[in-house]
Design a protein around this motif. Structure first.
Motif, PDB file in Angstrom:
ATOM      1  N   ASN A 296       0.814  -1.225   0.000  1.00 21.84           N
ATOM      2  CA  ASN A 296       0.000   0.000   0.000  1.00 21.84           C
ATOM      3  C   ASN A 296       0.851   1.282   0.000  1.00 21.84           C
ATOM      4  O   ASN A 296       0.319   2.371   0.255  1.00 21.84           O
ATOM      5  N   VAL A 297       2.138   1.135  -0.258  1.00 20.12           N
ATOM      6  CA  VAL A 297       3.054   2.289  -0.194  1.00 20.12           C
ATOM      7  C   VAL A 297       4.020   2.205  -1.371  1.00 20.12           C
ATOM      8  O   VAL A 297       4.346   1.112  -1.841  1.00 20.12           O
ATOM      9  N   ILE A 298       4.510   3.366  -1.813  1.00 19.22           N
ATOM     10  CA  ILE A 298       5.571   3.354  -2.821  1.00 19.22           C
ATOM     11  C   ILE A 298       6.439   4.600  -2.634  1.00 19.22           C
ATOM     12  O   ILE A 298       5.947   5.634  -2.174  1.00 19.22           O
ATOM     13  N   MET A 299       7.716   4.469  -2.969  1.00 17.55           N
ATOM     14  CA  MET A 299       8.611   5.625  -2.877  1.00 17.55           C
ATOM     15  C   MET A 299       8.850   6.191  -4.262  1.00 17.55           C
ATOM     16  O   MET A 299       8.940   5.430  -5.236  1.00 17.55           O
ATOM     17  N   HIS A 300       8.976   7.504  -4.312  1.00 10.52           N
ATOM     18  CA  HIS A 300       9.315   8.161  -5.570  1.00 10.52           C
ATOM     19  C   HIS A 300      10.613   8.931  -5.364  1.00 10.52           C
ATOM     20  O   HIS A 300      10.695   9.798  -4.477  1.00 10.52           O
ATOM     21  N   ASN A 301      11.604   8.575  -6.140  1.00  9.56           N
ATOM     22  CA  ASN A 301      12.921   9.170  -5.955  1.00  9.56           C
ATOM     23  C   ASN A 301      12.910  10.635  -6.405  1.00  9.56           C
ATOM     24  O   ASN A 301      12.680  10.922  -7.580  1.00  9.56           O
ATOM     25  N   VAL A 302      13.149  11.540  -5.464  1.00  8.56           N
ATOM     26  CA  VAL A 302      13.183  12.969  -5.801  1.00  8.56           C
ATOM     27  C   VAL A 302      14.610  13.521  -5.698  1.00  8.56           C
ATOM     28  O   VAL A 302      14.806  14.745  -5.663  1.00  8.56           O
ATOM     29  N   THR A 303      15.588  12.624  -5.617  1.00  9.27           N
ATOM     30  CA  THR A 303      16.983  13.071  -5.523  1.00  9.27           C
ATOM     31  C   THR A 303      17.372  13.785  -6.822  1.00  9.27           C
ATOM     32  O   THR A 303      17.170  13.231  -7.911  1.00  9.27           O
ATOM     33  N   PRO A 304      17.912  15.001  -6.721  1.00  2.63           N
ATOM     34  CA  PRO A 304      18.272  15.699  -7.958  1.00  2.63           C
ATOM     35  C   PRO A 304      19.513  15.089  -8.604  1.00  2.63           C
ATOM     36  O   PRO A 304      20.335  14.470  -7.943  1.00  2.63           O
ATOM     37  N   GLN A 305      19.617  15.295  -9.912  1.00  2.00           N
ATOM     38  CA  GLN A 305      20.865  14.926 -10.611  1.00  2.00           C
ATOM     39  C   GLN A 305      21.906  15.999 -10.281  1.00  2.00           C
ATOM     40  O   GLN A 305      21.532  17.123  -9.984  1.00  2.00           O
ATOM     41  N   PRO A 306      23.206  15.707 -10.267  1.00  3.17           N
ATOM     42  CA  PRO A 306      23.796  14.434 -10.691  1.00  3.17           C
ATOM     43  C   PRO A 306      23.792  13.363  -9.601  1.00  3.17           C
ATOM     44  O   PRO A 306      24.277  12.265  -9.834  1.00  3.17           O
ATOM     45  N   TYR A 307      23.242  13.695  -8.414  1.00  2.73           N
ATOM     46  CA  TYR A 307      23.368  12.758  -7.293  1.00  2.73           C
ATOM     47  C   TYR A 307      22.596  11.451  -7.522  1.00  2.73           C
ATOM     48  O   TYR A 307      23.077  10.374  -7.168  1.00  2.73           O
ATOM     49  N   ALA A 308      21.396  11.575  -8.091  1.00  2.00           N
ATOM     50  CA  ALA A 308      20.536  10.383  -8.203  1.00  2.00           C
ATOM     51  C   ALA A 308      21.264   9.225  -8.880  1.00  2.00           C
ATOM     52  O   ALA A 308      21.194   8.078  -8.428  1.00  2.00           O
ATOM     53  N   ALA A 309      22.008   9.539  -9.933  1.00  2.00           N
ATOM     54  CA  ALA A 309      22.678   8.476 -10.699  1.00  2.00           C
ATOM     55  C   ALA A 309      23.830   7.860  -9.910  1.00  2.00           C
ATOM     56  O   ALA A 309      24.286   6.756 -10.229  1.00  2.00           O
ATOM     57  N   LEU A 310      24.317   8.573  -8.904  1.00  2.00           N
ATOM     58  CA  LEU A 310      25.472   8.074  -8.139  1.00  2.00           C
ATOM     59  C   LEU A 310      25.064   7.219  -6.939  1.00  2.00           C
ATOM     60  O   LEU A 310      25.915   6.643  -6.269  1.00  2.00           O
ATOM     61  N   TYR A 311      23.784   7.177  -6.645  1.00  3.55           N
ATOM     62  CA  TYR A 311      23.326   6.363  -5.511  1.00  3.55           C
ATOM     63  C   TYR A 311      23.143   4.939  -6.017  1.00  3.55           C
ATOM     64  O   TYR A 311      22.038   4.416  -6.149  1.00  3.55           O
ATOM     65  N   GLU A 312      24.270   4.319  -6.320  1.00  7.53           N
ATOM     66  CA  GLU A 312      24.239   3.050  -7.037  1.00  7.53           C
ATOM     67  C   GLU A 312      24.366   1.861  -6.083  1.00  7.53           C
ATOM     68  O   GLU A 312      25.436   1.262  -5.962  1.00  7.53           O
ATOM     69  N   ILE A 313      23.259   1.550  -5.425  1.00 11.69           N
ATOM     70  CA  ILE A 313      23.224   0.378  -4.536  1.00 11.69           C
ATOM     71  C   ILE A 313      23.464  -0.873  -5.373  1.00 11.69           C
ATOM     72  O   ILE A 313      24.182  -1.786  -5.003  1.00 11.69           O
ATOM     73  N   TYR A 314      22.793  -0.903  -6.501  1.00 16.18           N
ATOM     74  CA  TYR A 314      22.945  -1.981  -7.494  1.00 16.18           C
ATOM     75  C   TYR A 314      22.872  -1.318  -8.849  1.00 16.18           C
ATOM     76  O   TYR A 314      22.488  -0.135  -8.955  1.00 16.18           O
ATOM     77  N   PRO A 315      23.224  -2.038  -9.926  1.00 19.03           N
ATOM     78  CA  PRO A 315      23.202  -1.382 -11.237  1.00 19.03           C
ATOM     79  C   PRO A 315      21.815  -0.804 -11.513  1.00 19.03           C
ATOM     80  O   PRO A 315      20.801  -1.471 -11.294  1.00 19.03           O
ATOM     81  N   GLN A 316      21.799   0.434 -11.924  1.00 15.56           N
ATOM     82  CA  GLN A 316      20.515   1.115 -12.130  1.00 15.56           C
ATOM     83  C   GLN A 316      19.881   0.641 -13.427  1.00 15.56           C
ATOM     84  O   GLN A 316      20.564   0.326 -14.380  1.00 15.56           O
ATOM     85  N   GLN A 317      18.585   0.625 -13.419  1.00 11.44           N
ATOM     86  CA  GLN A 317      17.880   0.290 -14.656  1.00 11.44           C
ATOM     87  C   GLN A 317      17.040   1.484 -15.073  1.00 11.44           C
ATOM     88  O   GLN A 317      16.248   1.990 -14.274  1.00 11.44           O
ATOM     89  N   ALA A 318      17.217   1.894 -16.318  1.00 13.87           N
ATOM     90  CA  ALA A 318      16.480   3.074 -16.783  1.00 13.87           C
ATOM     91  C   ALA A 318      14.986   2.808 -16.724  1.00 13.87           C
ATOM     92  O   ALA A 318      14.537   1.680 -16.890  1.00 13.87           O
ATOM     93  N   GLY A 319      14.244   3.845 -16.431  1.00 12.08           N
ATOM     94  CA  GLY A 319      12.795   3.707 -16.543  1.00 12.08           C
ATOM     95  C   GLY A 319      12.077   3.475 -15.237  1.00 12.08           C
ATOM     96  O   GLY A 319      10.866   3.591 -15.168  1.00 12.08           O
TER      97      GLY A 319
END
Ligand code: SAM
Ligand code: SF4
Length: 367
Positions: A296-319
């Motif tokens: 019943n919950v979901i997160m929406h990433n609001v981290t601005p670039q260029p930071y968002a792309a660097l938060y690489e817990i695992y390989p990012q998938q576009a989309g």
């Protein structure tokens, strides 16, 4: 409960053996029935609304070395960043202006964010916008957590990842399972809405240990439960394996849907997200399926670039988080699920009604 056939009348608690059977079954009819039951309980206990949380990843520095995570300190290939206090407060204000009622400030375990610095950030956000602050900053001591709560933080996320102490130790070289549990108990004692969760499909993770994880959600009376699949990161030491299906739970979407459904059945009114990791492995159907299986919950990433792309817990998938605004995300969610997005803060019902259980501490001492 005897066998799957009697799930129609789900008892308040499933036994470890019941949970194990559901985790292990490949029978599509039983699995569909499990999801339907969880969905009915979700509708009864938390209603049809979906709660969106804004997720702000404030730093990817980490002093820990969790073997599965790309932010681990020994990953020298990661370009590190840290948002400034001004950037964080500005991002929180933007999120509130877009209509988010909760913001999650998440990071690696980064000592730069001292008690004082985080107090200051919380105070600035609280004084300038109407948004509930959730923290997910790793392990911190009692006094620090208390100060942040007094300053106005209300929720905290700290997954125990696995409740199997041997597996926990093997993949967290410098950490102790007991410390996690103690901190979770501290959070509840202080008054935080306390979220925990697991990674599903860790190499060496048995079905039996996941059944124990689910029982612990119930025993601990977690307010939020986040479960995502293990995603292999080639920049970490934890290998990608092909686990023996007979013994080990798979890091796949169906395993995660089952865990969500069982957590919903066991805990009733908790907040359960369709996690970002789940959406990574199933960008098309993950959201719809998770919301049909009890989420019943979901997160929406609001981290601005260029930071968002660097938060690489695992390989990012576009989309996965391609929605540029809350509005766009809401319309995707509402059309994918047929449900509506809440305008409220999305507190757990038991917390609002003052009915939260306070299970006995397993650890007396405070760190
Ligand atoms: N450092 C904080 C902590 O550990 O609680 C918060 C940030 S940490 C990156 C957030 C979550 O990422 C962890 O709780 C863990 O479950 C998840 N995670 C890390 N690496 C993962 C992987 N390879 N696959 C799936 N989930 C992963
Ligand atoms: Fe650090 Fe959290 Fe990743 Fe562990 S899971 S390495 S604590 S960011």
């Amino acid at each position: 409960m005897k066998g799957h056939g009697t799930l129609e009348a789900v008892p308040d608690e499933l036994s470890a053996a019941d949970i194990l059977r559901f985790l292990q079954t490949d029978d599509p009819a039983v699995i569909a029935h499990l999801y339907r039951t969880a969905d009915r309980i979700r509708a009864e206990y938390v209603g049809d609304e979906i709660h969106i949380r804004a997720l702000l990843n404030i730093s990817n520095y980490c002093i820990r070395n969790c073997c599965y995570c790309g932010l681990r300190r020994d990953n020298r290939e990661l370009v590190r960043y840290r948002m400034t206090a001004d950037e964080i407060v500005a991002a929180a204000r933007r999120a509130a202006a877009q209509g988010y009622r909760t913001i999650v400030l998440q990071s690696g375990e980064d000592p730069f964010f001292t008690e004082e610095i985080v107090c200051d950030i919380i105070a600035q956000i609280r004084s300038s916008c109407d948004i509930v602050i959730t923290l997910s900053l790793g392990e911190r001591n009692y006094q620090t957590l208390m100060r942040w709560f007094q300053e106005g933080a209300r929720r905290y996320l700290l997954k125990y990842e696995t409740s199997d102490p041997t597996l926990y130790q093997a993949i967290h070289p410098d950490m102790q399972f007991q410390d996690r549990i103690r901190m979770l108990e501290n959070l509840k004692e202080i008054g935080y809405q306390t979220g925990t969760g697991i990674i599903v499909g860790l190499p060496g993770q048995t079905y039996a240990s996941v059944a124990d994880d689910i029982l612990l959600f119930h025993k601990f009376d977690a307010d939020m439960i986040a479960c995502g699949p293990f995603i292999y990161n080639p920049k970490t030491p934890l290998c990608q394996t092909t686990p023996d299906r007979q013994r080990y739970i798979q890091p796949d979407a169906v395993s995660v849907y089952k865990v969500i459904a069982l957590a919903r059945i066991m805990t009733r009114d908790t907040l359960i997200p369709a996690t970002t990791a789940l959406r990574m492995i199933t960008p098309r159907d993950g959201v719809r399926m998770a919301f049909q299986a009890g989420a019943n919950v979901i997160m929406h990433n609001v981290t601005p670039q260029p930071y968002a792309a660097l938060y690489e817990i695992y390989p990012q998938q576009a989309g996965v988080d391609q929605f540029p605004t809350r509005e766009a995300f809401v319309s995707f969610l509402e059309s994918a699920t047929g449900r509506t997005v809440s305008h409220g803060y999305g507190d757990r019902r038991a917390v609002v009604e003052g009915k939260r259980r306070h299970p006995e501490r397993q650890h007396v001492a405070r760190p």
